[in-house]
Design a protein around this motif. Structure first.
Motif, mmCIF file in Angstrom:
data_model
loop_
_atom_site.group_PDB
_atom_site.id
_atom_site.type_symbol
_atom_site.label_atom_id
_atom_site.label_comp_id
_atom_site.label_asym_id
_atom_site.label_seq_id
_atom_site.Cartn_x
_atom_site.Cartn_y
_atom_site.Cartn_z
ATOM 1 N N LYS A 129 0.819 -0.880 -0.085
ATOM 2 C CA LYS A 129 0.074 0.190 -0.016
ATOM 3 C C LYS A 129 0.863 1.106 0.041
ATOM 4 O O LYS A 129 1.999 1.251 0.687
ATOM 5 C CB LYS A 129 -1.002 0.296 1.494
ATOM 6 N N GLU A 170 1.647 -5.275 3.739
ATOM 7 C CA GLU A 170 1.012 -5.705 5.472
ATOM 8 C C GLU A 170 0.085 -7.619 4.427
ATOM 9 O O GLU A 170 0.137 -7.900 3.194
ATOM 10 C CB GLU A 170 0.283 -4.988 5.557
ATOM 11 N N ALA A 171 0.595 -8.217 5.794
ATOM 12 C CA ALA A 171 -0.448 -9.437 5.403
ATOM 13 C C ALA A 171 -1.678 -9.653 5.101
ATOM 14 O O ALA A 171 -2.482 -8.124 5.411
ATOM 15 C CB ALA A 171 -0.503 -10.616 6.892
ATOM 16 N N VAL A 186 -5.505 -10.348 6.196
ATOM 17 C CA VAL A 186 -5.507 -10.951 7.095
ATOM 18 C C VAL A 186 -7.057 -11.790 6.473
ATOM 19 O O VAL A 186 -8.395 -11.130 5.997
ATOM 20 C CB VAL A 186 -6.752 -9.546 7.637
ATOM 21 N N GLU A 193 -15.514 -7.208 7.214
ATOM 22 C CA GLU A 193 -15.324 -5.665 7.860
ATOM 23 C C GLU A 193 -15.838 -4.410 9.049
ATOM 24 O O GLU A 193 -17.558 -4.950 8.669
ATOM 25 C CB GLU A 193 -14.948 -4.749 6.546
ATOM 26 N N GLU A 216 -7.686 0.492 9.646
ATOM 27 C CA GLU A 216 -7.321 2.175 9.183
ATOM 28 C C GLU A 216 -8.116 3.073 10.144
ATOM 29 O O GLU A 216 -9.420 2.596 10.906
ATOM 30 C CB GLU A 216 -7.736 2.777 7.414
HETATM 31 P P1 AMP Z 1 -7.699 0.245 2.920
HETATM 32 O O1 AMP Z 1 -6.770 1.214 1.696
HETATM 33 O O2 AMP Z 1 -6.182 -0.136 4.139
HETATM 34 O O3 AMP Z 1 -8.939 0.874 3.752
HETATM 35 O O4 AMP Z 1 -8.032 -0.888 2.234
HETATM 36 C C1 AMP Z 1 -9.423 -1.279 0.935
HETATM 37 C C2 AMP Z 1 -10.050 -2.601 1.319
HETATM 38 O O5 AMP Z 1 -9.027 -3.764 0.810
HETATM 39 C C3 AMP Z 1 -10.038 -2.889 2.630
HETATM 40 O O6 AMP Z 1 -11.801 -2.737 2.873
HETATM 41 C C4 AMP Z 1 -10.013 -4.231 2.283
HETATM 42 O O7 AMP Z 1 -11.235 -4.233 1.934
HETATM 43 C C5 AMP Z 1 -9.023 -5.114 2.015
HETATM 44 N N1 AMP Z 1 -7.668 -4.850 2.823
HETATM 45 C C6 AMP Z 1 -6.939 -3.502 3.078
HETATM 46 N N2 AMP Z 1 -6.235 -4.188 3.832
HETATM 47 C C7 AMP Z 1 -5.960 -5.421 4.203
HETATM 48 C C8 AMP Z 1 -6.097 -6.972 4.842
HETATM 49 N N3 AMP Z 1 -4.624 -6.870 5.165
HETATM 50 N N4 AMP Z 1 -6.373 -7.757 4.730
HETATM 51 C C9 AMP Z 1 -7.664 -8.078 4.017
HETATM 52 N N5 AMP Z 1 -7.674 -7.550 2.957
HETATM 53 C C10 AMP Z 1 -7.005 -5.430 3.397
#
Ligand code: AMP
Length: 384
Positions: free
Chosen positions: A147, A184-185, A187, A192, A270
């Motif tokens: 990311k 990151e791993a 998950v 959610e 987040e």
């Molecule tokens: P974020 O931009 O970090 O909010 O990520 C957007 C979406 O990607 C999240 O709402 C999850 O559906 C998926 N996602 C992000 N990080 C992870 C993670 N470490 N493991 C699994 N799914 C993730």
């Protein structure tokens, strides 16, 4: 410097999108005047605010100009100038503080802060180069997600890495190290979820019920409140949100996005130090909306009750959904279980958040059924 702003005074908001619009209307209900900074006088919040300041949110000058007309300043987006907020704080209260906004702007700083508070996060590493990324993945394992540390939203700025063969391409795709990166791993979550929490200047904390979120193509599609999760998850999620608000010394509203694991554990993904899309149900389903709560906090007042009065499902209206919503608007408005909120955006581009629908019913499963039926009727889509 006066720490309490009374009605009649002016609240300044950095940002003029839909969150700023709903914060503005909450402030107007309370008797405040509102100044907003945005790109155009036709921005959603600019349409309803008392003063509009045209400015770039990443320029320190925007916060300085706001501080000249407002008794206190807040944000509706975290991507604003932190030095600008720091300088403005010498003139007027800035809530949330520049320090909180700085952490929420940078995924790595955010994860480090959460880890230091003892809040569970996915295993992560800072990425400094391709070779170091390969090395980090040896301990994190596959699949993983790369990311950008700054500026990602609605699923943008991230790439999944399923196996070692995809490492180079993912690194290239996110700028080959030209911007800060975090890996990151993945998950293996069951759901959610998110919690919106508020903390006032006196340190009192109030959390809203846990919400269950579904994304489509990286954009929030719907939120179910309260979340259909067990007591363990509910308690852990609210406790984490409270701990984070306390640990950050937050004054304002904070959304904490989390993953609920099959075993009942939670992992924080987040933070957003402002009202959040997943908290829109509070507008009609709670005693105090997240927007009023944000205004109370910035004005230096106590918090209202976060009690949820009726179960609710929130459905986002994106650009591609707007024609159907308008075509069926008069029928929609005949349903006493439904509220429609539109943000006044002139351009309805695909994926752009144009408004949201709240479906409410005293019985949660009936509420979800109503929302499913409404969405199929509106869009022709079926839930499988
Ligand atoms: P974020 O931009 O970090 O909010 O990520 C957007 C979406 O990607 C999240 O709402 C999850 O559906 C998926 N996602 C992000 N990080 C992870 C993670 N470490 N493991 C699994 N799914 C993730």
């Amino acid at each position: 410097m006066s720490q309490v702003i009374l009605p009649g005074g002016t609240i300044g908001i950095l940002g003029a999108g839909q969150l700023g619009r709903m914060m503005t209307t909450a402030a107007k209900h309370m008797g405040y005047r509102v100044a907003v900074v945005g790109a155009s006088p036709d921005d959603p919040a600019a349409q309803v605010a008392d003063h509009f300041i045209e400015g770039d949110l990443m320029s320190p000058e925007s916060a300085a100009r706001l501080a000249r007309v407002a008794g206190a300043i807040t944000v509706e987006i975290e991507n604003v100038s932190v030095p600008g907020l720091e300088a403005a704080a010498c003139e007027v209260p800035v809530r949330p503080s520049a320090a909180v906004v700085r952490i929420a702007q940078h995924r790595l700083a955010e994860k480090q802060a959460l880890e230091a508070m003892g809040v569970p996060v996915a295993p992560f590493r800072e990425v400094t180069g391709a070779a170091q990324l390969r090395e980090a993945l040896e301990s994190i394992g596959f699949p993983a997600i790369l990311k950008t540390a700054r500026g990602g939203y609605d699923g943008k700025g991230q790439v999944r890495i399923a196996d070692p063969g995809q490492v180079e391409r993912a690194f290239e795709e996110l700028g080959a190290g030209r911007v800060d990166l975090v890996v990151e791993a993945v998950v293996p979550f069951e759901k959610e979820i998110s919690v919106v929490v508020a903390r006032d200047a006196a340190g009192r904390i109030a959390a809203y019920p846990v919400v269950e979120n579904e994304h489509r193509r990286g954009i929030l599609h719907r939120s179910i409140a309260p979340a259909r999760v067990g007591t363990n998850v509910r308690e852990r999620a609210v406790e984490a949100a409270r701990d984070i608000a306390e640990g950050l010394g937050l004054v304002g509203v904070l959304a904490v996005e989390m993953f609920a694991l099959p075993g009942g554990e939670i992992v924080v993904n987040e933070l957003a130090p402002r009202p959040h899309n997943s908290g829109h149900f509070t507008l009609d389903a709670c005693a105090t909306s997240q927007f009023e709560q944000a205004i109370r906090a910035v004005a230096g007042l106590g918090l209202g009750s976060t009690e949820q009065l009726v179960p609710a499902v929130m459905l986002n209206i994106l650009g591609e959904h707007l024609p159907a919503v308008l075509e069926k608007y008069t029928s929609l408005m005949q349903d006493p279980h439904v509220k429609v909120h539109l943000y006044g955006k002139a351009q309805a581009r695909p994926g752009r958040k144009m408004g949201h629908i709240l479906v409410m019913d005293r019985d949660l499963s009936r509420c979800v059924e109503r929302a499913d039926a409404l969405w199929s009727w509106l869009t022709g889509e079926r839930r499988d």
